[in-house]
Design an enzyme around this catalytic site. Structure first.
Site, PDB file in Angstrom:
ATOM      1  N   SER A  77     -10.458  -0.442   3.525  1.00 18.65           N
ATOM      2  CA  SER A  77      -9.710  -0.649   4.780  1.00 18.65           C
ATOM      3  C   SER A  77      -9.239   0.700   5.303  1.00 18.65           C
ATOM      4  O   SER A  77      -8.560   1.430   4.582  1.00 18.65           O
ATOM      5  CB  SER A  77      -8.481  -1.517   4.541  1.00 18.65           C
ATOM      6  OG  SER A  77      -8.841  -2.760   4.023  1.00 18.65           O
TER       7      SER A  77
ATOM      8  N   ARG B 198       0.828  -1.209   0.000  1.00 21.31           N
ATOM      9  CA  ARG B 198       0.000   0.000   0.000  1.00 21.31           C
ATOM     10  C   ARG B 198       0.870   1.271   0.000  1.00 21.31           C
ATOM     11  O   ARG B 198       0.560   2.254   0.680  1.00 21.31           O
ATOM     12  CB  ARG B 198      -0.931   0.030   1.224  1.00 21.31           C
ATOM     13  CG  ARG B 198      -1.994  -1.030   1.245  1.00 21.31           C
ATOM     14  CD  ARG B 198      -3.003  -0.852   0.130  1.00 21.31           C
ATOM     15  NE  ARG B 198      -4.156  -1.718   0.293  1.00 21.31           N
ATOM     16  CZ  ARG B 198      -4.209  -2.990  -0.091  1.00 21.31           C
ATOM     17  NH1 ARG B 198      -3.166  -3.529  -0.702  1.00 21.31           N
ATOM     18  NH2 ARG B 198      -5.287  -3.708   0.097  1.00 21.31           N
TER      19      ARG B 198
ATOM     20  N   GLU C  26      -4.736   3.832   6.396  1.00 18.81           N
ATOM     21  CA  GLU C  26      -4.439   3.524   4.999  1.00 18.81           C
ATOM     22  C   GLU C  26      -4.814   4.672   4.059  1.00 18.81           C
ATOM     23  O   GLU C  26      -4.030   5.041   3.191  1.00 18.81           O
ATOM     24  CB  GLU C  26      -5.198   2.241   4.632  1.00 18.81           C
ATOM     25  CG  GLU C  26      -4.487   1.394   3.622  1.00 18.81           C
ATOM     26  CD  GLU C  26      -5.313   1.257   2.385  1.00 18.81           C
ATOM     27  OE1 GLU C  26      -5.107   2.078   1.472  1.00 18.81           O
ATOM     28  OE2 GLU C  26      -6.155   0.352   2.328  1.00 18.81           O
TER      29      GLU C  26
END
Ligand code: EPU
Length: 336
Positions: free
Chosen positions: A234, A160, A330
């Site tokens: 998320s 990520r 995130e």
């Protein structure tokens, strides 16, 4: 190119929170970029707004990247290079590639957002990351005012993460992606839930389209639909710890999901940890933790970015108290 002043950003972020921008500029072609300036301190580039929490107004300009186009650049010996402009809807690109007999994106079906945002956080799901298929990123350098290209290695991809999100945040605007796709399908079914879903569908040797359908069904079942309830997928990353630290946590919490990654590190299942702390389905005003998936924070209606952030801090604090592990958000958070 279109411009508007004092615009509500509510429909431009998948959390559906209210925030205002002093100005919004919609980019429709590369040539629009030439006369524009970008100040990372107060301006913002938006794709689909699906990995973003607006906890404040934008004092400067919001650039909506809507540059469109998808084409096959080369197609030889079973390998094709596909180019997608940044403003294309990611899932439309996945379906378009499958319709052209090109495989490699099926596990990444139904990820919300636009193609241009995909390299920023190296989107990933069901055992595949964008970096597995990405050839290069075409971008606009706001500083030198020229077009630049980054190879896969140049993008410095991580879990990520990429240079566009970390070291060089705010310097480049992604204009297009080139992807290396294959005409020979090699299913990637290492993620156990995907195998289970295909078994449920009574499919033993799936086509790429069937894998895509299985992923779509899984996502629809497990994750809240941003069109129905505001969310950004998320909200936290799965924390990365040393395998020794993971083993010691496992001895205290035998059901804690662990995923091995390279370099003697393990990812911990943050969704499980949050659920273990009792947060799944929790709601405070309109800010909540999804009852489907504890890693996803939701806006039930009119929560502000600040309220969602306050809930995230509480969740994170309680996970730290129980497990001694810090959760990292995130999505990009705009605090102003
Ligand atoms: N789990 C729980 N409770 C929950 C949610 C999950 O116990 O409320 C457990 C599951 O049972 C499973 C484990 O946690 O054992 C992992 O759950 P899941 O398979 O849903 O994956 P995840 O690690 O929570 C990651 C990505 C998702 C991606 C899925 C599937 C991150 C931060 N998230 O979630 O990506 O769809 O894997 O590959 O890496 C996103 O980035 O926005 C996103 C949705």
């Amino acid at each position: 190119m279109r411009r508007a002043d004092d615009v509500s950003l509510r429909r431009y972020n998948s959390f559906g929170v209210e925030a205002r921008a002093r100005e919004v500029v919609q980019l429709d072609s590369l040539s629009d970029l030439e006369g524009l300036n970008f100040d990372p301190a107060c301006d913002l580039v938006l794709g689909g707004g699906s990995n973003l929490l607006l906890a404040n107004d934008i004092e400067g300009t919001v650039f909506l990247n809507r540059i469109r186009g998808m084409r096959i650049l080369s197609d030889r010996d079973g390998i094709a290079t596909v180019e997608a402009a940044a403003g294309e809807i990611w899932h439309s690109l996945v379906l378009w590639s499958l319709a052209h007999g090109l495989t490699g994106l099926e596990n990444l079906s139904l990820i919300p957002g636009l193609a241009g945002a995909a390299p920023l956080q190296n989107i990933g799901a069901y055992g595949v990351e964008l970096s597995d298929v990405l050839e290069s990123v075409q971008a606009w350098d706001w500083q030198s005012r020229e077009r630049v290209e980054f190879s896969n290695t140049d993008c410095q991809f991580g879990y990520r993460d990429s240079r566009f999100k970390s070291g060089d945040a705010g310097r480049y605007l992604v204009t297009a992606l080139r992807l290396r796709l294959s005409r020979q399908f090699e299913p990637r079914l290492t993620y156990s839930g995907l195998g289970e879903q295909l078994a449920k569908m009574e499919i033993s040797s799936p086509t790429a389209r069937q894998v895509s359908q299985a992923v779509i069904m899984l996502r629809k079942r497990k994750l809240p639909d941003p069109a129905l309830v505001g969310n950004a997928g998320s909200f936290f990353k799965n924390p990365l710890v040393t395998c020794e630290a993971a083993d010691s946590l496992r001895s205290r919490f035998p059901d804690l999901p662990l995923f091995a990654v390279e370099g003697r590190h393990c990812k911990l299942g943050a969704g499980w940890m949050i659920e273990h702390c009792g947060w799944k389905g929790f709601r405070e005003g309109d800010a909540g933790v999804s009852e489907r998936h504890a890693l996803v924070l939701v806006n039930h209606g009119h929560a502000s970015g600040g309220e969602i952030l306050a809930l995230a801090d509480k969740v994170s604090e309680s996970v730290f108290e129980t497990f001694g592990v810090r959760l990292e958000p995130e999505p990009r958070i705009i605090r102003g």
